[in-house]
Design an enzyme around this catalytic site. Structure first.
Site, PDB file in Angstrom:
ATOM      1  N   CYS A  62       5.182  59.279  58.716  1.00 19.47           N
ATOM      2  CA  CYS A  62       4.047  59.952  59.313  1.00 19.47           C
ATOM      3  C   CYS A  62       2.777  59.012  59.266  1.00 19.47           C
ATOM      4  CB  CYS A  62       3.977  61.252  59.233  1.00 19.47           C
ATOM      5  SG  CYS A  62       3.728  61.679  57.688  1.00 19.47           S
ATOM      6  N   ALA A  99      14.009  66.248  52.328  1.00 22.81           N
ATOM      7  CA  ALA A  99      14.101  67.173  53.348  1.00 22.81           C
ATOM      8  C   ALA A  99      12.879  68.097  53.566  1.00 22.81           C
ATOM      9  CB  ALA A  99      15.339  68.025  53.358  1.00 22.81           C
TER      10      ALA A  99
END
Length: 339
Positions: A267, A142
């Site tokens: 990413c 997270a």
């Protein structure tokens, strides 16, 4: 005019020096092979921080009366169209075509921030997850917490578990949640520092939705690794990441209830960490099926540029000038049975 050109050249020169040649050479070889013609324009954006853009995700728990008109004056517009399959009314994000950054808000104990600055593409995994009120949700990796905050702009989960294994990043995650979520609600969020690979065994069939925003080779930041030795080490360790990502995904599948769904995101542009990991999970878990997210991709195609030729259950955001979002890979899967 000439002054601004000189300034731009100066800025460019300063930033250009910081591009790590070792990383760029590695990417050049890999991404020319994987992305073909698309790579050169992506490379131009990734190596040019002065053309990067930032989005603002408004915090529904801390409304600022003049903020939206101030954003409009500066050329910002609502980022996501109402035509999306899933777009809760409280979820409000603003972007603009021109580069530049809205001022960040400092962390002040006891005071909530009004907005979160982020790469707009990082909200796509949250929109793909489609969290509804009352669902039990796990954000497996997270930190720094932007996606956790975004989930809470969409819905209020019945049980919300935010996990981060890394100690330093875990503290960052706690601070983010404290900065955006009011007190009584913070107490309902479980923050843990477990090894994400073990959560599936610790809490089998517990969650309706799981987000796996996996540790990955972050293309944007790696290109600016100041230390060449560190860059070489990172590139050597890069090969091991897909194995970790696969183990995290397998744990996420175990943690899901039958009928529950998960979103995997990174990413990086790297195929080994993206579609290869998803293919491996689909091949090795007979109880998991891909979920079509092409409708969402179509809905946001004005705002984002995607790699063509991907499967319907995945998308890859490619940064381009004027839409310098990403890289961001998103894939969605569903657990169909309890085996």
């Amino acid at each position: 005019f000439s002054l601004s050109v000189k300034l731009e050249k100066k800025t460019k020169g300063k930033l250009q020096k910081q591009v790590c040649q070792v990383v760029l050479d590695h990417f050049e070889k890999q991404y020319t092979a994987e992305l073909g013609d698309a790579w050169s324009s992506v490379r131009d954006v990734l190596t040019s921080p002065w053309c990067w853009q930032h989005a603002l995700l408004l915090n529904r728990f801390s409304q600022s009366p003049g903020l939206e008109s101030s954003l409009a004056e500066q050329g910002y517009h609502p980022a996501f169209p109402a035509a999306l399959p899933y777009l809760p009314a409280a979820f409000r994000c603003f972007t603009r075509r021109t580069p530049g950054r809205f001022p960040a808000q400092k962390h002040q104990p006891g005071r909530l921030k009004e907005y979160y600055l982020l790469n707009a593409a990082s909200l796509l995994p949250v929109l793909a997850l489609e969290v509804k009120d009352g669902e039990d949700v796990l954000d497996l990796c997270a930190a720094p917490g932007g996606k956790s905050v975004a989930i809470l702009q969409c819905a209020w989960p019945g049980y919300f578990h935010c996990n981060e294994y890394d100690d330093l990043r875990s503290r960052w995650l706690e601070q983010t949640i404290e900065s955006f979520i009011p007190d009584p609600l913070v107490n309902l969020i479980m923050v843990s520092k477990l090894d994400g690979r073990q959560i599936g065994d610790l809490q089998p069939k517990f969650y309706d939705k799981v987000l796996v925003d996996a540790p990955c080779s972050n293309d944007r930041s790696w290109l600016f690794s100041a230390d060449p030795q560190q860059a070489v080490l990172r590139l050597m360790q890069r090969k091991e990441l897909s194995s970790l990502q696969f183990q995290l995904l397998r744990s996420a599948v175990k943690a899901l209830r039958p009928g529950g769904s998960l979103v995997y995101s990174t990413c990086t542009l790297s195929k080994a960490e993206n579609s290869d990991v998803i293919s491996l999970i689909l091949d090795s878990c007979s109880n998991v099926v891909p979920v079509d997210i092409s409708e969402m991709a179509r809905g946001v195609s004005q705002e984002f540029s995607f790699l063509s030729g991907t499967q319907q259950h995945e998308l890859l955001v490619l940064p381009e000038k004027g839409r310098a979002w990403g890289p961001m890979y998103v894939a969605k899967l569903k657990k169909v049975s309890s085996s």
